[in-house]
Design an enzyme around this catalytic site. Sequence first.
Site, PDB file in Angstrom:
ATOM      1  N   HIS A   1       0.827  -1.209   0.000  1.00 51.42           N
ATOM      2  CA  HIS A   1       0.000   0.000   0.000  1.00 51.42           C
ATOM      3  C   HIS A   1       0.859   1.255   0.000  1.00 51.42           C
ATOM      4  O   HIS A   1       2.035   1.219   0.342  1.00 51.42           O
ATOM      5  CB  HIS A   1      -0.980   0.040   1.181  1.00 51.42           C
ATOM      6  CG  HIS A   1      -0.354   0.003   2.541  1.00 51.42           C
ATOM      7  ND1 HIS A   1      -0.117  -1.159   3.226  1.00 51.42           N
ATOM      8  CD2 HIS A   1       0.083   0.999   3.354  1.00 51.42           C
ATOM      9  CE1 HIS A   1       0.434  -0.882   4.401  1.00 51.42           C
ATOM     10  NE2 HIS A   1       0.569   0.422   4.502  1.00 51.42           N
TER      11      HIS A   1
ATOM     12  N   HIS B   1       3.938   7.028   3.869  1.00 50.72           N
ATOM     13  CA  HIS B   1       4.883   5.914   3.720  1.00 50.72           C
ATOM     14  C   HIS B   1       4.457   4.988   2.593  1.00 50.72           C
ATOM     15  O   HIS B   1       3.334   5.048   2.109  1.00 50.72           O
ATOM     16  CB  HIS B   1       5.058   5.123   5.022  1.00 50.72           C
ATOM     17  CG  HIS B   1       3.831   4.417   5.530  1.00 50.72           C
ATOM     18  ND1 HIS B   1       2.954   4.998   6.415  1.00 50.72           N
ATOM     19  CD2 HIS B   1       3.341   3.175   5.293  1.00 50.72           C
ATOM     20  CE1 HIS B   1       1.983   4.134   6.699  1.00 50.72           C
ATOM     21  NE2 HIS B   1       2.189   3.015   6.025  1.00 50.72           N
TER      22      HIS B   1
ATOM     23  N   GLU C   1       7.582   0.945   5.209  1.00 50.49           N
ATOM     24  CA  GLU C   1       7.023  -0.107   6.055  1.00 50.49           C
ATOM     25  C   GLU C   1       7.268  -1.434   5.360  1.00 50.49           C
ATOM     26  O   GLU C   1       7.094  -1.542   4.144  1.00 50.49           O
ATOM     27  CB  GLU C   1       5.518   0.137   6.227  1.00 50.49           C
ATOM     28  CG  GLU C   1       4.813  -0.907   7.072  1.00 50.49           C
ATOM     29  CD  GLU C   1       3.316  -0.616   7.257  1.00 50.49           C
ATOM     30  OE1 GLU C   1       2.753   0.142   6.448  1.00 50.49           O
ATOM     31  OE2 GLU C   1       2.738  -1.163   8.195  1.00 50.49           O
TER      32      GLU C   1
HETATM   33 CO    CO Z   1       1.096   1.212   6.334  1.00 48.19          CO
END
Ligand code: CO
Length: 134
Positions: free
Chosen positions: A7, A79, A130
Site C-alpha cells: 500500500h 509511507h 514499512e
Molecule cells: Co502502512
Amino acid sequence: MIGRLNHVAIAVPDLKAASAQYEQILGAKVGAPQDEPDHGVTVVFIELPNTKVELLYPLGEDSPIQGFLDKNPSGGIHHLCFEVEDIHAARDRLTAEGARVLGSGEPKIGAHGKPVLFLHPKDFNGTLIELEQV
Ligand code: CO
C-alpha cells in the site's frame, strides 16, 4: 528481497472529504473508517486492482500522524509498504547494511493483522518505508 507494493499511505487533514474524493471523483472502492488505537490512527482502505491506498487520520492525543500534518497541512504521502516473506530475515539484512529500524526493532502487528516494521526515512531518500510480512 522486497516483493509487492502492499500500500501507499497518505496522511489526510479531512478523512471524510478524502474518502468521498476517492469514491466519487476517482471512482475507487473505498472502505469504512477503522480506528487503530495501537497506532494512533484512523484508517480508510482503498482497494485498487494492483495495490491499496490507505488514508491515515490522527486518532488520540499523541498520534504519529499529527506532526506530519502539522508540517504538511494539506496532507501528503506518509509511507510506502512493501511485502516481505520473512520480516526477521529482512530486518537482519537491513540492519547489517546500516539501515535503521524505528522503535524497538521488533516487528509489531500492523493494521492488517500482520507483522510490520518501519525503516528510517533518512536512510531511504526521505521516504518512510514499512515492511509487512505476508
Ligand atoms: Co502502512
